[in-house]
Design an enzyme around this catalytic site. Structure first.
Site, PDB file in Angstrom:
ATOM      1  CB  CYS A   1      -0.713  -6.022  -7.256  1.00 38.84           C
ATOM      2  SG  CYS A   1      -0.793  -4.249  -7.556  1.00 38.84           S
TER       3      CYS A   1
ATOM      4  CD  GLU B   1      -1.360   1.666   1.147  1.00 34.76           C
ATOM      5  OE1 GLU B   1      -0.809   2.691   1.574  1.00 34.76           O
ATOM      6  OE2 GLU B   1      -2.043   0.923   1.883  1.00 34.76           O
TER       7      GLU B   1
ATOM      8  CE  LYS C   1       2.375  -4.350  -2.110  1.00 37.24           C
ATOM      9  NZ  LYS C   1       1.040  -4.371  -1.576  1.00 37.24           N
TER      10      LYS C   1
END
Ligand code: NAD
Ligand code: UGA
Length: 464
Positions: A278, A162, A222
């Site tokens: 993150c 995502e 990612k």
């Protein structure tokens, strides 16, 4: 392959919004989001949709439309897994705090628990999707667990990382730059699984923006994307310190540099340091993976992004102490903004936590105001550092419900989140109510220097 029932394990900042948007866009698919956190699920089911546990502009409208129709929130993880054709794993993957890889590697225990639960409960073939951000080659471990159930059920594993950013999650999900799907594209079953997921996204996203790759490229892309984004922030923050020494202005430098189409203008806003759950975690993970392969230069290269970020937070706090005549002991300092960026109530790794901690060590009295963060979260963030007891934190830190209240009788104000409302405060009144000299530190470069200096503030903005 037509998907009728989706289950998403993990009702957090990713699982909640992504599934709400899929449910809104695909009314014929039932989407059940499950979590072991009863409180979180209750909040998602709260009658008043404004009480859902995650604050994101536009999210409550999406939830309102789909919830109860084809979007469900539940703690019954087993049933949701059993009924699903497709399962998204969207659980947290924090940095390990123990054992091998402590402080660096991603902790995959929640992922593994999900895999074991899926293996135990499943009675028919399923597509299992890694939505969480994972170290490259995690799919191999998942496959190993899922393929050894002995009950004949077949699993296809896809990686579908995502890329949404908090604060703009709904917009990012509605209109993403790209969707990335990694799968076993060398086999027919693998291709079918990839196509099933492509079909879902293609309901609202142009096909040319849906990229398919092998699983390893998807997993690594990612981590790479987050590392590149964080690197840009650290790069501009490195220049901010040089700007302060040379009379250059970091916004002007960013504008000049960003006009180069090869560089681009985004992610060049200097700040008190990037936060969020993150960037740091994913870069540490990248550093750890690189070290595991013996790639020490690669590891050192990426680690520098974190070193620069820690330096930026520390030097901002240090600047406050030095400017206030080398001591903040017993002085009241107002912290405006606790979230790691505007338009979210998420505080994970927020620079505000570390700046406050530094000032508390210097015996400052802290008063915090944030428009969206729950006061208990602020104490929880400070307690989590384990440097002071909860009692000590509650004694030294007061949380108030307006910026004006926070700034009253303060020696200094520090803006740490770029909430729009800080720009339109009655700064003249705030100045009047502060002790003099009144110091104002802008860690986000959102305030206009000249007008604040005209009011009488001693003004400092990072990067000029
Ligand atoms: P989060 O902590 O907000 O949510 C994770 C949820 O998973 C929690 O509510 C937790 O209770 C639940 N959970 C954990 N183990 C479970 C289990 N065994 N069964 C059921 N529920 C379980 O985390 P998040 O911010 O949504 O992040 C999830 C993943 O997505 C992470 O890997 C993160 O790196 C990645 N990611 C996050 C963002 C973001 O903006 N937050 C963006 C992109 C990717
Ligand atoms: C980031 C990425 O932007 C997403 O693509 C990714 O999906 C997500 O991480 C993730 O994997 O979790 P997020 O952390 O939500 O999203 O928010 P960002 O907008 O990237 O901001 C991160 C931090 O960097 C914030 O503290 C922000 O204030 C800071 N930042 C960002 C700057 O200081 N300057 C900038 O120019 C941009």
């Amino acid at each position: 392959m037509k998907i009728k029932n989706i289950c998403c394990i993990g009702a957090g900042y990713v699982g909640g919004p992504t599934m709400a948007v899929i449910a809104q866009k695909c009314p014929k698919i039932n989407v059940t989001v499950v979590d072991i956190n009863q409180k979180r699920i209750d909040a998602w089911n709260d009658e008043d949709v404004e009480n859902i546990p995650i604050y994101e502009p536009g999210l409550s409208d999406v939830v309102k439309e789909a919830r109860g129709r084809n979007l469900f929130f539940s703690t019954d993880v087993d049933s949701a897994i059993e009924n699903a054709d497709m399962i998204f794993i969207s659980v947290n993957t924090p940095t390990k705090t123990y054992g091998i890889g402590k402080g660096m590697a991603a902790d995959l225990k929640f992922i593994e628990l999900c895999a074991r639960q899926i293996a135990r409960v499943s009675k028919n073939d399923k597509i299992v999707i890694e939505k969480s951000t994972l170290p490259v080659r995690t799919a191999a471990a998942l496959k190993n667990i899922l393929d050894n159930t002995g009950n004949g059920v077949k699993f296809q594993i896809l990686s579908n990382p995502e890329f949404l950013a908090e604060g703009t999650a709904v917009q990012d999900l509605m209109n993403p730059d790209r969707v990335l799907i990694g799968g076993d594209i060398d086999t027919n079953k693998g291709k079918e699984a990839v196509e099933a997921l492509v079909d879902i996204y293609a309901t609202w996203i142009p096909k040319e923006n849906i990229l398919t790759t092998n699983v390893w490229s998807s997993e690594l892309s990612k981590l790479t994307a987050n590392a590149f984004l964080a690197q840009r922030v650290s790069s501009i923050n490195a220049m901010s310190e040089l700007c302060e020494k040379t009379g250059a202005d970091v916004d002007e430098v960013a504008r000049a540099v960003g006009k180069d189409s090869r560089i681009g203008s985004k992610f060049l806003k200097s700040s008190v340091g990037f936060g969020g759950s993150c960037f740091q975690k994913d870069i540490l993970n990248l550093v750890y993976i690189s070290k595991t392969f013996g790639l020490n230069e690669v590891a050192d290269y990426w680690e520098q992004v974190i070193i620069m970020n820690d330096h930026q937070k520390r030097r901002f706090a240090e600047k406050i102490v030095k400017t206030l005549f080398n001591t903040v002991s017993g002085k009241k300092i107002a912290i405006l903004g606790w979230a790691f960026k505007k338009d979210t109530n998420d505080t994970r790794e927020s620079a505000a936590i570390y700046v406050t901690d530094y000032l508390l060590n210097e015996q400052a009295e802290i008063v915090v105001y944030d428009p969206k963060v729950n006061p208990e979260q602020i104490y929880a963030d400070l307690d989590y550092l384990s440097y002071r007891s909860d009692e000590e934190n509650r004694k030294a830190v007061t949380i108030v419900s307006s910026a004006e209240e926070a700034c009253k009788d303060a020696h200094a104000v520090a803006v740490l989140t770029e909430w729009e409302e800080f720009n339109v405060l009655d700064w003249e009144k705030i100045y009047e109510d502060m002790l003099k000299p009144a110091f104002l530190f802008d860690g986000r470069r959102i305030l206009d220097r000249r007008s604040k200096e005209n009011i009488g503030f001693e003004f400092y903005a990072i990067g000029s």
